[in-house]
Motif scaffolding. Structure first.
Motif, mmCIF file in Angstrom:
data_model
loop_
_atom_site.group_PDB
_atom_site.id
_atom_site.type_symbol
_atom_site.label_atom_id
_atom_site.label_comp_id
_atom_site.label_asym_id
_atom_site.label_seq_id
_atom_site.Cartn_x
_atom_site.Cartn_y
_atom_site.Cartn_z
ATOM 1 N N ILE A 102 0.822 -1.201 0.000
ATOM 2 C CA ILE A 102 0.000 0.000 0.000
ATOM 3 C C ILE A 102 0.860 1.257 0.000
ATOM 4 O O ILE A 102 0.444 2.311 -0.494
ATOM 5 C CB ILE A 102 -0.976 -0.024 1.204
ATOM 6 N N ASP A 103 2.086 1.154 0.520
ATOM 7 C CA ASP A 103 2.995 2.305 0.546
ATOM 8 C C ASP A 103 3.287 2.835 -0.859
ATOM 9 O O ASP A 103 3.625 4.019 -1.029
ATOM 10 C CB ASP A 103 4.325 1.920 1.199
ATOM 11 N N ASP A 104 3.160 1.973 -1.866
ATOM 12 C CA ASP A 104 3.509 2.356 -3.235
ATOM 13 C C ASP A 104 2.472 3.254 -3.902
ATOM 14 O O ASP A 104 2.725 3.775 -4.990
ATOM 15 C CB ASP A 104 3.683 1.104 -4.105
ATOM 16 N N VAL A 105 1.309 3.443 -3.273
ATOM 17 C CA VAL A 105 0.239 4.185 -3.958
ATOM 18 C C VAL A 105 -0.206 5.419 -3.181
ATOM 19 O O VAL A 105 -1.240 6.000 -3.473
ATOM 20 C CB VAL A 105 -0.976 3.263 -4.241
ATOM 21 N N VAL A 106 0.582 5.821 -2.159
ATOM 22 C CA VAL A 106 0.263 7.038 -1.405
ATOM 23 C C VAL A 106 1.452 7.979 -1.464
ATOM 24 O O VAL A 106 2.607 7.540 -1.555
ATOM 25 C CB VAL A 106 -0.112 6.735 0.053
ATOM 26 N N ALA A 107 1.180 9.272 -1.415
ATOM 27 C CA ALA A 107 2.270 10.251 -1.518
ATOM 28 C C ALA A 107 3.191 10.211 -0.311
ATOM 29 O O ALA A 107 4.408 10.397 -0.431
ATOM 30 C CB ALA A 107 1.668 11.654 -1.677
#
Length: 301
Positions: free
Chosen positions: A290-295
């Motif tokens: 999920i870290d890959d899709v949040v700023a």
């Protein structure tokens, strides 16, 4: 950084497409307060305190109050907050797409949910399928459906009744059932035991089960939806039960959301759905983190 830039662009396209879907169907986009005096007192959801108030774990209570005021079709894309939620698919602050439709039930909501995601898929150039972690997932209509009872019979090492008696229902679903769901086509897991739907309407022909479903794609839970409970007395009893369970578990006791219960006297029959935007972007971006899709992640701040 190039990968993050690509994912943030995809995220913006998905959110834009979702808004377009609801606007075209006559839904009103609403905003409700992030800070509320009383969250829904559910056993396994811990709200974040902010002074004498709480950050919302979901906009559900306020949105249902709007339904009770006469708004028939509403949606919201907002930030939600939950304590101690961190992992590959969890953030303590995340983005929720939540919508409610008056005069509908959870079966109608399954159709709406499928229409929404298929529309987003087309608008973002994915066509009739997505590829996630090396596997192709067909989005062709109709999507699969399986009851929780059927899922336990097919995938679990224990019966659903045993899981309930041992208070391990969510554990068994998470560890043994979820990894098998939606691997070739999205799947709606529906008709949860009544104890797993604190705000859901019970099935009229079998009160042991709630009219609730969750959507799974490639083993990832994307949304939680149900036919809404509109009986204020029954809802108060369920909240009182949840408060007792929280007390016995040593968890913080939340105030009774009285204004929400008062509003339920005027709420029409309706269905509602809460969809995790970050997880949806994960699927489209083909990433397991999920870290890959949040700023920003909490650790970046």
């Amino acid at each position: 950084m190039p990968k993050l830039k690509k994912h943030l662009k995809l995220r913006a396209d998905i959110i834009r497409s979702a808004r377009s879907f609801f606007y075209n169907k006559g839904y009103l986009e609403v905003e409700t307060p992030l800070r509320i005096p009383a969250p829904a007192p559910e056993t396994f959801i811990d709200a974040v305190e902010t002074g004498d108030f709480f950050l919302q774990a979901s906009p559900e209570l306020c949105m249902k109050r709007l339904l009770s005021s006469g708004y028939k079709r509403i949606f919201q894309i907002c930030r939600c907050f939950r304590q101690a939620e961190r992992g590959e698919k969890h953030l303590p602050e995340f983005t929720m797409l939540e919508w409610y439709t008056a005069n509908s039930n959870y079966l109608d909501m399954m159709e709406q949910c499928e229409d929404l995601i298929r529309k987003i898929t087309r608008n973002t150039g994915f066509g009739g399928q997505i590829k996630y972690q090396g596997k192709k997932i067909s989005l062709a209509h109709p999507w699969d459906r399986m009851s929780v009872a059927q899922a336990f019979e097919k995938f679990s090492s224990v019966s659903m009744q045993t899981a309930l008696e041992q208070d391990r229902l969510d554990e068994i679903i998470g560890l043994e059932i979820e990894p098998n769901l939606g691997l070739e086509k999205p799947l709606f897991l529906y008709d949860y035991p009544a104890s797993s739907g604190a705000l859901a309407k019970l099935k009229p022909d079998n009160s042991n089960f709630a009219e609730r479903f969750e959507l799974y794609i490639s083993g990832i839970e994307l949304c939680n939806a149900f036919s809404e409970l509109t009986d204020p007395d029954e809802q108060r009893e369920r909240f009182e039960h949840e408060i007792r369970v929280r007390r016995l578990s040593g968890k913080k006791e939340y105030p009774m959301p009285g204004k929400f219960l008062d509003a339920l006297h005027f709420m029409p029959e309706a269905s509602g759905n809460a969809l995790g935007v970050d997880r949806l972007v994960m699927l489209f971006a083909d990433t397991a983190e999920i870290d890959d899709v949040v700023a920003f992640t909490p650790e970046d701040l």
